[in-house]
Design a protein around this motif. Structure first.
Motif, mmCIF file in Angstrom:
data_model
loop_
_atom_site.group_PDB
_atom_site.id
_atom_site.type_symbol
_atom_site.label_atom_id
_atom_site.label_comp_id
_atom_site.label_asym_id
_atom_site.label_seq_id
_atom_site.Cartn_x
_atom_site.Cartn_y
_atom_site.Cartn_z
ATOM 1 N N GLY A 175 0.821 -1.199 0.000
ATOM 2 C CA GLY A 175 0.000 0.000 0.000
ATOM 3 C C GLY A 175 0.854 1.248 0.000
ATOM 4 O O GLY A 175 1.738 1.413 -0.846
ATOM 5 N N LYS A 176 0.643 2.121 0.986
ATOM 6 C CA LYS A 176 1.371 3.381 1.066
ATOM 7 C C LYS A 176 2.598 3.306 1.975
ATOM 8 O O LYS A 176 3.206 4.327 2.270
ATOM 9 N N GLN A 177 2.955 2.110 2.408
ATOM 10 C CA GLN A 177 4.075 1.955 3.321
ATOM 11 C C GLN A 177 5.202 1.161 2.668
ATOM 12 O O GLN A 177 4.959 0.221 1.916
ATOM 13 N N MET A 178 6.444 1.566 2.980
ATOM 14 C CA MET A 178 7.609 0.883 2.445
ATOM 15 C C MET A 178 8.439 0.307 3.580
ATOM 16 O O MET A 178 8.556 0.910 4.655
ATOM 17 N N PHE A 179 9.033 -0.871 3.305
ATOM 18 C CA PHE A 179 9.830 -1.567 4.306
ATOM 19 C C PHE A 179 11.173 -1.938 3.684
ATOM 20 O O PHE A 179 11.230 -2.633 2.671
ATOM 21 N N LEU A 180 12.261 -1.464 4.298
ATOM 22 C CA LEU A 180 13.610 -1.801 3.863
ATOM 23 C C LEU A 180 14.222 -2.723 4.906
ATOM 24 O O LEU A 180 14.300 -2.364 6.092
ATOM 25 N N GLU A 181 14.659 -3.909 4.486
ATOM 26 C CA GLU A 181 15.247 -4.860 5.415
ATOM 27 C C GLU A 181 16.763 -4.760 5.383
ATOM 28 O O GLU A 181 17.377 -4.671 4.309
ATOM 29 N N PHE A 182 17.370 -4.789 6.565
ATOM 30 C CA PHE A 182 18.819 -4.784 6.713
ATOM 31 C C PHE A 182 19.245 -6.057 7.426
ATOM 32 O O PHE A 182 18.438 -6.728 8.083
#
Length: 333
Positions: free
Chosen positions: A51-58
């Motif tokens: 949707g309108k949210q972004m997730f960056l995994e480290f």
């Protein structure tokens, strides 16, 4: 407010420019200093949007969650590579070649409202320039990395690309368990999974609501990514009165709304603009890329004749947001 297509484009930009690298993560503004210290120089392993949210995994299972809200945007600088699924177009508003795109003469699409399709994604450029115009001197042409301009919440920098975030509603480091809690609150997103199961999940959730369909489509727990523009245009394309209770719509009609949303979202992600009028080609398509009124049926066209039936487009407030619709084409039925 940036809608779902913009956030998916941002996630894809991070996928090709940052995943697999160990970016320097800082908070020039200072408000995200603690979170930046946690992520600094860790390898980015994934980039995704819901949707309108972004997730960056480290690495070490740390996630950066970003919700742009109304004013948030990412600016990319340097040798910006373009995800193969994203189109870029030469227009009179183009500003030159982007890094190592591999496309000779390729230029990003910038429309007359200042919306960019590649290097500056989110709230329109002119808004952010106005917000930041007194905060920093103009960076030296060609300098990399450019000095931070304005209130940069977080900067990610690797050897070739710099990404600056300004004005987000949310910017936080989460554990995998916390990410899962956020995801459980969100409805289905056809850009991630356009399956019968997800389609049925939308139909069931929407069909259980007595509230107007114009409110239901904006509820991110029912369907993720739809904002003011797509809400207005989807309802017009379906010929639906925005005030009609969602539970009065058949499963067929709700399913058709999902299918149209999946189609328009794919166009938005690929093209970089929310083009909601079908069949535009040649000069008409170019005008639609450059001018909002040429790519929409009703959005921000209040008081003008409907392009289809001639009825005056109406503007009203619904759920605290502006709603645009045509009483001639969108009659209760």
């Amino acid at each position: 407010m940036p809608e779902g297509h913009s956030v998916h484009r941002i996630a894809r930009q991070f996928g090709v420019n940052f995943v697999g690298t160990r970016p320097e993560v800082t908070s020039p503004q200072g408000r995200f200093a603690q979170g930046a210290a946690i992520l600094n120089h860790r390898e980015m392993t994934d980039s995704r949007a819901v949707g309108k949210q972004m997730f960056l995994e480290f690495e070490e299972r740390e996630w950066l969650r970003v919700h742009l809200g109304i004013y948030g945007a990412w600016d990319f600088a340097g040798e910006v590579r373009i995800d193969p699924s994203i189109q870029i177009h030469a227009t009179k508003f183009g500003r030159g070649r982007l890094g190592q795109t591999g496309m000779a003469g390729a230029v990003e699409t910038v429309d007359s409202a200042g919306e960019d399709s590649v290097t500056s994604i989110g709230a329109p450029r002119r808004t952010r320039v106005h917000m930041a115009e007194h905060d920093s001197e103009k960076p030296e042409e060609g300098a990399f990395p450019p000095p931070p301009v304005g209130q940069v919440r977080v900067r990610l920098l690797n050897e070739t690309v710099c990404a600056d975030l300004r004005g987000p509603t949310a910017c936080e480091v989460l554990s995998p368990e916390e990410v899962e809690l956020v995801l459980r609150r969100l409805g289905p997103d056809p850009a991630n999974s356009n399956t019968e199961a997800e389609r049925d999940r939308f139909i069931q959730r929407a069909g259980a609501k007595r509230t107007p369909i114009g409110l239901v489509l904006m509820d991110q727990s029912i369907v993720a990514g739809i904002g003011n523009v797509y809400r207005a245009e989807l309802l017009f394309r379906a010929g639906l009165d925005p005030h009609r209770p969602a539970n009065s719509l058949s499963a067929r009609v709700l399913g058709e709304l999902w299918d149209d949303w999946a189609r328009l979202l794919d166009i938005g992600i690929t093209v970089g603009q929310m083009i909601t009028i079908d069949g535009l080609e040649g000069d008409a398509h170019l005008r639609a890329l450059q001018e909002r009124d040429e790519r929409h049926w009703v959005y921000k066209l209040e008081g003008t004749p409907c392009k289809r039936c001639g009825t005056s487009i109406v503007l009203e407030e619904m759920g605290g947001r502006k709603l645009y619709w045509c009483p001639g084409c969108q009659q209760a039925h």
